[in-house]
Scaffold this motif. Structure first.
Motif, mmCIF file in Angstrom:
data_model
loop_
_atom_site.group_PDB
_atom_site.id
_atom_site.type_symbol
_atom_site.label_atom_id
_atom_site.label_comp_id
_atom_site.label_asym_id
_atom_site.label_seq_id
_atom_site.Cartn_x
_atom_site.Cartn_y
_atom_site.Cartn_z
ATOM 1 N N PHE A 28 0.850 -1.187 0.000
ATOM 2 C CA PHE A 28 0.000 0.000 0.000
ATOM 3 C C PHE A 28 0.886 1.237 0.000
ATOM 4 C CE2 PHE A 28 -3.018 -3.105 1.473
ATOM 5 C CZ PHE A 28 -4.245 -2.653 0.985
ATOM 6 N N GLY A 29 0.817 1.999 -1.080
ATOM 7 C CA GLY A 29 1.638 3.193 -1.215
ATOM 8 C C GLY A 29 2.927 2.866 -1.940
ATOM 9 N N VAL A 30 3.074 3.388 -3.170
ATOM 10 C CA VAL A 30 4.277 3.074 -3.947
ATOM 11 C C VAL A 30 5.050 4.350 -4.269
ATOM 12 C CG1 VAL A 30 3.476 0.887 -4.867
ATOM 13 C CG2 VAL A 30 2.913 2.994 -6.088
ATOM 14 N N GLY A 31 5.251 5.165 -3.227
ATOM 15 C CA GLY A 31 6.073 6.351 -3.355
ATOM 16 C C GLY A 31 7.534 6.020 -3.128
ATOM 17 N N GLY A 32 8.249 6.908 -2.439
ATOM 18 C CA GLY A 32 9.675 6.714 -2.257
ATOM 19 C C GLY A 32 10.036 5.466 -1.490
ATOM 20 N N VAL A 33 9.226 5.077 -0.528
ATOM 21 C CA VAL A 33 9.471 3.868 0.266
ATOM 22 C C VAL A 33 8.881 2.634 -0.420
ATOM 23 C CG1 VAL A 33 9.005 2.704 2.454
ATOM 24 C CG2 VAL A 33 9.589 5.134 2.432
ATOM 25 N N GLY A 34 7.592 2.689 -0.730
ATOM 26 C CA GLY A 34 6.902 1.515 -1.243
ATOM 27 C C GLY A 34 7.395 1.031 -2.589
ATOM 28 N N CYS A 37 10.659 -0.879 -2.027
ATOM 29 C CA CYS A 37 10.345 -2.150 -1.385
ATOM 30 C C CYS A 37 9.804 -3.143 -2.403
ATOM 31 C CB CYS A 37 9.332 -1.930 -0.263
ATOM 32 S SG CYS A 37 8.719 -3.453 0.494
ATOM 33 N N ALA A 38 8.845 -2.686 -3.211
ATOM 34 C CA ALA A 38 8.206 -3.576 -4.184
ATOM 35 C C ALA A 38 9.206 -4.101 -5.207
ATOM 36 C CB ALA A 38 7.068 -2.837 -4.880
ATOM 37 N N LEU A 47 6.748 -13.471 -6.726
ATOM 38 C CA LEU A 47 6.083 -13.540 -8.028
ATOM 39 C C LEU A 47 4.607 -13.153 -7.984
ATOM 40 C CD1 LEU A 47 7.628 -16.867 -9.397
ATOM 41 C CD2 LEU A 47 8.354 -14.515 -9.857
ATOM 42 N N HIS A 48 4.085 -12.858 -6.806
ATOM 43 C CA HIS A 48 2.673 -12.464 -6.686
ATOM 44 C C HIS A 48 2.618 -11.165 -5.885
ATOM 45 C CE1 HIS A 48 1.473 -16.402 -8.202
ATOM 46 N NE2 HIS A 48 2.370 -16.913 -7.372
ATOM 47 N N LEU A 49 2.442 -10.052 -6.598
ATOM 48 C CA LEU A 49 2.545 -8.747 -5.965
ATOM 49 C C LEU A 49 1.416 -7.841 -6.437
ATOM 50 C CD1 LEU A 49 4.306 -6.870 -4.162
ATOM 51 C CD2 LEU A 49 5.513 -6.207 -6.244
ATOM 52 N N THR A 50 0.696 -7.273 -5.471
ATOM 53 C CA THR A 50 -0.356 -6.296 -5.754
ATOM 54 C C THR A 50 0.112 -4.930 -5.272
ATOM 55 O OG1 THR A 50 -2.129 -7.941 -5.596
ATOM 56 C CG2 THR A 50 -2.748 -5.636 -5.299
ATOM 57 N N LEU A 51 -0.075 -3.916 -6.117
ATOM 58 C CA LEU A 51 0.347 -2.554 -5.822
ATOM 59 C C LEU A 51 -0.890 -1.677 -5.696
ATOM 60 C CD1 LEU A 51 3.061 -2.354 -8.623
ATOM 61 C CD2 LEU A 51 3.449 -2.984 -6.232
ATOM 62 N N ALA A 226 16.323 3.445 1.731
ATOM 63 C CA ALA A 226 16.766 2.592 2.847
ATOM 64 C C ALA A 226 15.573 2.018 3.597
ATOM 65 C CB ALA A 226 17.664 3.385 3.789
ATOM 66 N N PHE A 227 14.540 2.834 3.777
ATOM 67 C CA PHE A 227 13.314 2.329 4.392
ATOM 68 C C PHE A 227 12.735 1.186 3.555
ATOM 69 C CE2 PHE A 227 11.151 4.990 7.784
ATOM 70 C CZ PHE A 227 12.295 5.653 8.198
ATOM 71 N N GLY A 228 12.620 1.413 2.242
ATOM 72 C CA GLY A 228 12.024 0.401 1.373
ATOM 73 C C GLY A 228 12.822 -0.881 1.339
#
Length: 240
Positions: A28-34, A37-38, A47-51, A226-228
């Protein structure tokens, strides 16, 4: 094993790689951190990822967010990342959901289409959203559904990635957002536990916070990344 995952398998072995490949993760949230991470999860064998994110790329995202390029301004972040991740792992199931998380309602798609989201479809929930009320509701709801939850606390105003830490949400310190999240969870009688990534660094704000619009705090890629990466490492290490 595909050659692009060989270096990972050399460290963790084929059985752990198989577990990663079966893990179902939602970010949840694909900004600087998400976003970081993703991508780290996809490059590591998930192999199974929801954004899930409602925002489109704007120019001020370019200093720290993976989907943000001059050529992608105006496009939904989740769509840009889905294309990127399919180029990294063509066999992966990448589901972009341009939607916002709303307290008590779950995921609300931006296009007005009926929501079809169930936490029970996921093993892992990564929280990288900014809004305090929505963050608390997400953490409570996902934990209550039995998901393994990982949370990003405040990365804004930080410059030193060596001060990034992780701990139980109840043991984080030196992070004002962490205190607010704990207080909000206590009000909900939340008795669970999950890991949170935070920074011990004192925030840097050249421009007074009181003069800024909401969600416009300064942030820098060395720390948001670094957080991600720390979040993705926690997910991976727990799985293997």
């Amino acid at each position: 094993m595909m050659e692009r995952l060989q270096r990972m398998e050399l460290m963790i072995g084929p059985e752990a790689m198989e577990r990663l490949g079966k893990l179902r993760v939602v970010v949840f949230g694909v900004g600087g951190v998400g976003s970081v991470c993703a991508e780290s999860l996809v490059r590591s064998g998930v192999l199974h990822l929801t954004l899930v994110d409602s925002d489109c790329v704007i120019e001020s995202n370019i200093n720290r967010q993976l989907p943000a390029l001059c050529s992608t301004v105006g496009r939904p972040k989740v769509d840009v990342l889905a294309e990127r991740f399919k180029d990294i792992a063509p066999e992966a199931e990448i589901v972009p959901v341009q939607a916002r998380y709303e307290c008590g309602h779950g995921v609300v798609p931006c296009d007005g289409s009926p929501a079809d989201f169930n936490f029970s479809n996921f093993d892992v929930v990564v929280d990288a959203i900014d809004s305090l009320a929505h963050k608390i509701d997400l953490l409570d709801s996902a934990s209550g559904a039995g998901c393994k939850v990982y949370c990003s606390l405040g990365a804004a105003g930080k410059l030193d990635p060596t001060k990034v830490r992780w701990a139980s949400i109840w043991e984080t310190h030196g992070c004002p957002l962490g205190k607010l999240v704990r207080n909000g969870l206590r009000k909900r009688k939340f008795a669970g536990e999950f890991l949170a990534v935070y920074s011990e660094e004192k925030s840097h704000f050249f421009t007074p916070i009181s003069t800024l619009e909401p969600h416009t705090l300064g942030s820098a890629m060395p720390v948001t990344a670094a957080f991600g990466l720390t979040l993705s490492s926690l997910v991976i290490r727990d799985c293997i």
